[in-house]
Design a protein around this motif. Structure first.
Motif, PDB file in Angstrom:
ATOM      1  N   PRO A  69      -7.857   3.467   5.441  1.00  0.00           N
ATOM      2  CA  PRO A  69      -6.245   3.130   5.485  1.00  0.00           C
ATOM      3  C   PRO A  69      -5.552   3.434   7.066  1.00  0.00           C
ATOM      4  N   VAL A  71      -2.569   4.974   8.691  1.00  0.00           N
ATOM      5  CA  VAL A  71      -1.403   6.146   8.517  1.00  0.00           C
ATOM      6  C   VAL A  71      -0.445   5.954   9.651  1.00  0.00           C
ATOM      7  N   VAL A 315       0.884   5.316   4.216  1.00  0.00           N
ATOM      8  CA  VAL A 315      -0.174   4.954   4.079  1.00  0.00           C
ATOM      9  C   VAL A 315      -0.388   3.604   3.735  1.00  0.00           C
ATOM     10  N   LYS A 361      -5.056   9.845   0.351  1.00  0.00           N
ATOM     11  CA  LYS A 361      -4.402  10.646   1.623  1.00  0.00           C
ATOM     12  C   LYS A 361      -4.445   9.976   2.897  1.00  0.00           C
ATOM     13  N   GLY A 362      -5.319   9.113   2.911  1.00  0.00           N
ATOM     14  CA  GLY A 362      -5.393   8.022   4.202  1.00  0.00           C
ATOM     15  C   GLY A 362      -6.596   8.466   4.981  1.00  0.00           C
TER      16      GLY A 362
END
Length: 387
Positions: A69, A71, A315, A361-362
């Protein structure tokens, strides 16, 4: 006799074998321990719900691409928007009196200067207003003439002072009445070229963005004729989810994009209330349009700058990474043995990405391309478990 004894022995042997077979089948149908095995397997499958076991070779052959991901980074929110006229620079031109429209001098999109005649209305009320102006002018001329005569007579000591005072009062009243009559005509429009006609003038300079009447139409008093906007500045109309609106504040920059054009706008208003119908938060940004590149009503793409920790730590995942499984929105997170379908909560789209509010959480590795094949594989596993 020997033959009979042999036959008896063979028969006994056959019977013994049959009894042995029956004895063997009986315990097979009553084994207690193996019956519990399916329930253990069911517990294991339930504990591993959402997991997909795949080797590296299977992942590669399925065309599944893995990434992480995004962020923070851009800290923007991309969404559709519409160009609108600046409410503070938009004026409605209405008919102050009822009558028939006999002239319209401007059409949609044309420019107009302040004080320029836009329409001419013909009516009896116009004739009365203009007639009162002419009558008050005549009364004022007579009162001023009488005042001049009384001043001359008073100077010659022929007329008493009270006659001079009365003449001066009459002239003042006539002047006030004339100004009032002129003010009524000015409030209605003024001009028009005839005793029974009034011209409606533009209150501001700008462009005609709406025309509500046609030539020859009869209109009532206060009916809208035109709408004029000064398009040197235009507004950008946005609608945000309530959670996203908390990360946008007046002063934040907005990048506006349309085919062949790009510009920056600034957020000037974030509504404290949700729209009653859309349940979204209206937001307005101001865009400089001195070169006239942007048109009212034009759809554009807006990238809104986010403020606070929500924007810096947002995110984002590709839209292709998101799937729906059993009514839940999931992203497939890479594990040592394959993938895990992880439920997530999504926010607004940001270009080809979507903001993930919770669930990631990323730092995870996720399936970014061809994640639908993992969804299909997960469906196969659940179907096999049900069987």
């Amino acid at each position: 006799m020997k033959i009979m004894k042999s036959d008896t022995t063979l028969a006994s042997l056959t019977l013994a074998l049959l009894l042995t077979a029956c004895g063997t089948d009986q315990p097979a149908g009553n084994e207690g321990a193996p019956i519990d095995e399916p329930s253990k397997a069911g517990k294991t499958a339930h504990a591993d719900e959402g997991q997909i076991t795949l080797s590296e070779e299977q992942i590669t052959s399925a065309g599944v691409r893995i990434g992480r991901p995004t962020v923070g980074g851009s800290g923007t929110l991309e969404l559709p928007a519409t160009i609108e006229g600046d409410p503070q620079s938009t004026q409605v031109v209405s008919a102050a009196i009822g009558g028939r429209v006999v002239s319209l001098t401007r059409n949609l999109g044309q420019s107009v200067d302040r004080g320029q005649t836009l329409a001419v209305i013909e009516s009896r009320e116009a004739a009365q207003l203009k007639g009162e102006v002419e009558a008050s002018r005549a009364r004022l001329a007579l009162a001023e003439s009488n005042l001049a005569r009384e001043q001359r007579l008073f100077a010659q000591r022929v007329s008493p002072e009270q006659d001079l005072i009365a003449a001066r009062t009459a002239a003042t009243e006539a002047r006030i009445a004339h100004h009032q009559a002129q003010g009524q005509v000015a409030a209605a429009g003024g001009g028009g070229g005839g005793l029974n006609r009034l011209g409606i003038t533009a209150p501001v300079s700008g462009h005609v963005i709406a025309r509500s009447v046609v030539l020859g139409q009869t209109v009532a008093a206060d009916a809208e004729l035109y709408r004029i906007a000064n398009l040197s500045n235009v507004s950008l109309s946005l609608n945000l989810q309530p959670a996203d609106a908390g990360r946008v504040a007046p002063g934040n920059m907005v990048q506006v994009t349309a085919p062949g054009r790009r510009a920056l706008a600034r957020v000037t208003f974030v509504s404290p209330a949700l729209d009653a119908q859309t349940r979204l938060v209206p937001v307005i940004a101001t865009l400089d349009n001195g070169e006239g590149k942007w048109r009212v009503g034009e759809p554009v793409t807006a990238s809104v700058q986010l403020s606070g920790s929500g924007g810096d730590g947002a995110v984002r995942v590709p839209l292709t990474a998101v799937q729906t499984v059993e009514g839940k929105t999931v992203v497939f997170v890479r594990t040592r043995t394959g993938f895990q379908a992880t439920p997530v909560t999504l926010g607004d789209n940001s270009g080809n990405d979507v903001i993930v509010r919770s669930g990631l959480k990323g730092t995870e590795q996720i399936a970014t391309i061809n994640s639908f094949t993992l969804k299909a594989e997960l469906g196969k596993g659940e179907a096999a478990h049900e069987d």
